[in-house]
Design a protein around this motif. Structure first.
Motif, mmCIF file in Angstrom:
data_model
loop_
_atom_site.group_PDB
_atom_site.id
_atom_site.type_symbol
_atom_site.label_atom_id
_atom_site.label_comp_id
_atom_site.label_asym_id
_atom_site.label_seq_id
_atom_site.Cartn_x
_atom_site.Cartn_y
_atom_site.Cartn_z
ATOM 1 N N THR A 89 -6.802 4.692 -6.277
ATOM 2 C CA THR A 89 -7.548 3.549 -5.392
ATOM 3 C C THR A 89 -6.744 2.073 -5.260
ATOM 4 O O THR A 89 -6.275 1.652 -4.320
ATOM 5 C CB THR A 89 -8.709 3.151 -6.076
ATOM 6 O OG1 THR A 89 -9.530 4.326 -6.054
ATOM 7 C CG2 THR A 89 -9.414 2.068 -5.476
ATOM 8 N N CYS A 90 -5.957 1.955 -6.427
ATOM 9 C CA CYS A 90 -4.849 0.652 -6.362
ATOM 10 C C CYS A 90 -3.805 0.987 -5.429
ATOM 11 O O CYS A 90 -3.625 0.030 -4.857
ATOM 12 C CB CYS A 90 -4.669 0.428 -7.832
ATOM 13 S SG CYS A 90 -5.737 -0.195 -8.966
ATOM 14 N N ASP A 109 -6.126 -7.710 -8.405
ATOM 15 C CA ASP A 109 -6.543 -7.461 -6.908
ATOM 16 C C ASP A 109 -7.825 -6.730 -7.070
ATOM 17 O O ASP A 109 -8.748 -6.819 -6.294
ATOM 18 C CB ASP A 109 -5.575 -6.894 -6.086
ATOM 19 C CG ASP A 109 -4.156 -7.682 -5.674
ATOM 20 O OD1 ASP A 109 -4.618 -8.958 -5.845
ATOM 21 O OD2 ASP A 109 -3.180 -7.275 -5.787
ATOM 22 N N TYR A 110 -7.598 -5.478 -7.940
ATOM 23 C CA TYR A 110 -8.888 -4.533 -7.979
ATOM 24 C C TYR A 110 -10.194 -5.242 -8.350
ATOM 25 O O TYR A 110 -11.257 -4.927 -7.834
ATOM 26 C CB TYR A 110 -8.643 -3.363 -8.873
ATOM 27 C CG TYR A 110 -9.762 -2.325 -8.908
ATOM 28 C CD1 TYR A 110 -9.887 -1.441 -8.073
ATOM 29 C CD2 TYR A 110 -10.653 -2.486 -9.959
ATOM 30 C CE1 TYR A 110 -11.026 -0.565 -8.013
ATOM 31 C CE2 TYR A 110 -11.696 -1.635 -9.947
ATOM 32 C CZ TYR A 110 -11.986 -0.420 -9.050
ATOM 33 O OH TYR A 110 -13.024 0.484 -9.197
ATOM 34 N N LYS A 138 -15.692 -8.331 -6.301
ATOM 35 C CA LYS A 138 -16.425 -9.501 -6.388
ATOM 36 C C LYS A 138 -17.916 -9.435 -6.051
ATOM 37 O O LYS A 138 -18.755 -9.865 -6.865
ATOM 38 C CB LYS A 138 -15.704 -10.454 -5.555
ATOM 39 C CG LYS A 138 -16.203 -11.804 -5.833
ATOM 40 C CD LYS A 138 -15.591 -12.985 -5.068
ATOM 41 C CE LYS A 138 -16.607 -14.294 -5.163
ATOM 42 N NZ LYS A 138 -15.928 -15.366 -4.514
ATOM 43 N N ASN A 180 -5.105 0.821 -1.692
ATOM 44 C CA ASN A 180 -5.213 -0.457 -1.355
ATOM 45 C C ASN A 180 -4.005 -1.417 -1.471
ATOM 46 O O ASN A 180 -4.364 -2.650 -0.919
ATOM 47 C CB ASN A 180 -6.477 -0.915 -1.850
ATOM 48 C CG ASN A 180 -7.546 0.023 -1.403
ATOM 49 O OD1 ASN A 180 -7.911 -0.201 -0.187
ATOM 50 N ND2 ASN A 180 -8.131 1.003 -2.012
ATOM 51 N N TYR A 194 -3.260 -2.762 -4.530
ATOM 52 C CA TYR A 194 -3.911 -3.559 -5.555
ATOM 53 C C TYR A 194 -3.293 -3.483 -6.845
ATOM 54 O O TYR A 194 -2.869 -2.475 -7.281
ATOM 55 C CB TYR A 194 -5.392 -3.076 -5.877
ATOM 56 C CG TYR A 194 -6.626 -3.412 -4.696
ATOM 57 C CD1 TYR A 194 -6.314 -4.315 -3.836
ATOM 58 C CD2 TYR A 194 -7.383 -2.475 -4.975
ATOM 59 C CE1 TYR A 194 -7.266 -4.231 -2.673
ATOM 60 C CE2 TYR A 194 -8.674 -2.622 -3.827
ATOM 61 C CZ TYR A 194 -8.430 -3.592 -2.941
ATOM 62 O OH TYR A 194 -9.450 -3.642 -1.834
ATOM 63 N N LYS A 249 0.900 -1.053 0.041
ATOM 64 C CA LYS A 249 0.095 -0.048 0.061
ATOM 65 C C LYS A 249 0.810 1.286 -0.050
ATOM 66 O O LYS A 249 2.067 1.136 0.744
ATOM 67 C CB LYS A 249 -0.790 -0.073 1.195
ATOM 68 C CG LYS A 249 -1.968 -1.000 1.480
ATOM 69 C CD LYS A 249 -2.647 -0.964 2.661
ATOM 70 C CE LYS A 249 -3.851 -2.055 2.661
ATOM 71 N NZ LYS A 249 -4.725 -1.983 3.924
ATOM 72 N N SER A 283 -11.649 -7.373 -5.717
ATOM 73 C CA SER A 283 -12.371 -6.453 -4.506
ATOM 74 C C SER A 283 -13.525 -6.275 -4.681
ATOM 75 O O SER A 283 -14.363 -5.765 -4.071
ATOM 76 C CB SER A 283 -11.461 -5.290 -4.297
ATOM 77 O OG SER A 283 -11.673 -4.279 -5.204
#
Length: 194
Positions: free
Chosen positions: A167-168, A177-178, A183, A171, A173, A3, A181
């Motif tokens: 955002t990535c 991964d994004y 899902k 976090n 990501y 992060k 997240s």
């Protein structure tokens, strides 16, 4: 990826402009396909007299013990030249978390963001204010507020970043991964179509 939220660190200044990816990581070191191990060859031709690591160039900033930190500050048009992703890998592997410049080549900037390295674009005036700071000075980069501050003077500037990449980074990501997240939102959307 790790992060990226707030980076407060000393910085390493390279005032040169138009630093291209072949200077960042020379082509002869692009033999691996994993991201590890490239940091030792970062700015290789500028750091050493030859391919023998026994003879460092004492006048190059990375060879001066007075300079260290997680932030690389460079002249404008950083990362120009070929589109090799290895340039971002080498900078990250060396230990830098962010690069500050007044202009980045687009492909380098995208490669950096995709690999967890934060490129911070500042005005030329602010860049020169950073370069004017003495060794051991620190900078704070706050990704959440999109600000960069020269700690000794309090001078601050805002920077732009793509909201998705922000955002990535916040976090830790990568692109997969994004999606993972999201899902639950994806499954909910699929159910509305059924």
């Amino acid at each position: 990826m790790n992060k990226v939220t707030t980076i407060q660190s000393r910085f390493v200044p390279i005032t040169m402009e138009n630093i291209d990816t072949d200077q960042i990581i020379p082509a002869r070191f692009l033999k691996a396909t994993t991201r590890e191990g490239f940091g030792k060859n970062l700015f290789r031709d500028w750091r050493y007299l030859n391919d023998d690591e026994q003879q460092p160039k004492t006048d190059f900033v990375l060879n001066k013990p007075i300079f260290s930190g997680e932030i690389l500050v460079a002249g404008k048009n950083f990362g120009c030249g070929s589109s090799r992703e290895h340039a971002a890998w080498a900078i990250k592997d060396y230990g830098f978390a962010a690069v500050v410049s007044s202009f980045f080549a687009d492909i380098f900037k995208n490669n950096a963001l995709n690999n967890g390295l934060l490129p911070v674009t500042v005005t030329e005036t602010f860049l020169q204010q950073i370069f004017a700071q003495p060794a051991h000075s620190t900078i704070t980069i706050d990704l959440s507020t999109q600000t960069i501050t020269i700690d000794a003077t309090g001078q601050q500037e805002s920077f732009e970043i793509n909201s998705y990449k922000k955002t990535c980074l916040l976090n830790g990501y990568d692109d997969i991964d994004y999606l993972i997240s999201m899902k639950q939102e994806i499954e909910t959307f699929e159910q509305t179509l059924a």
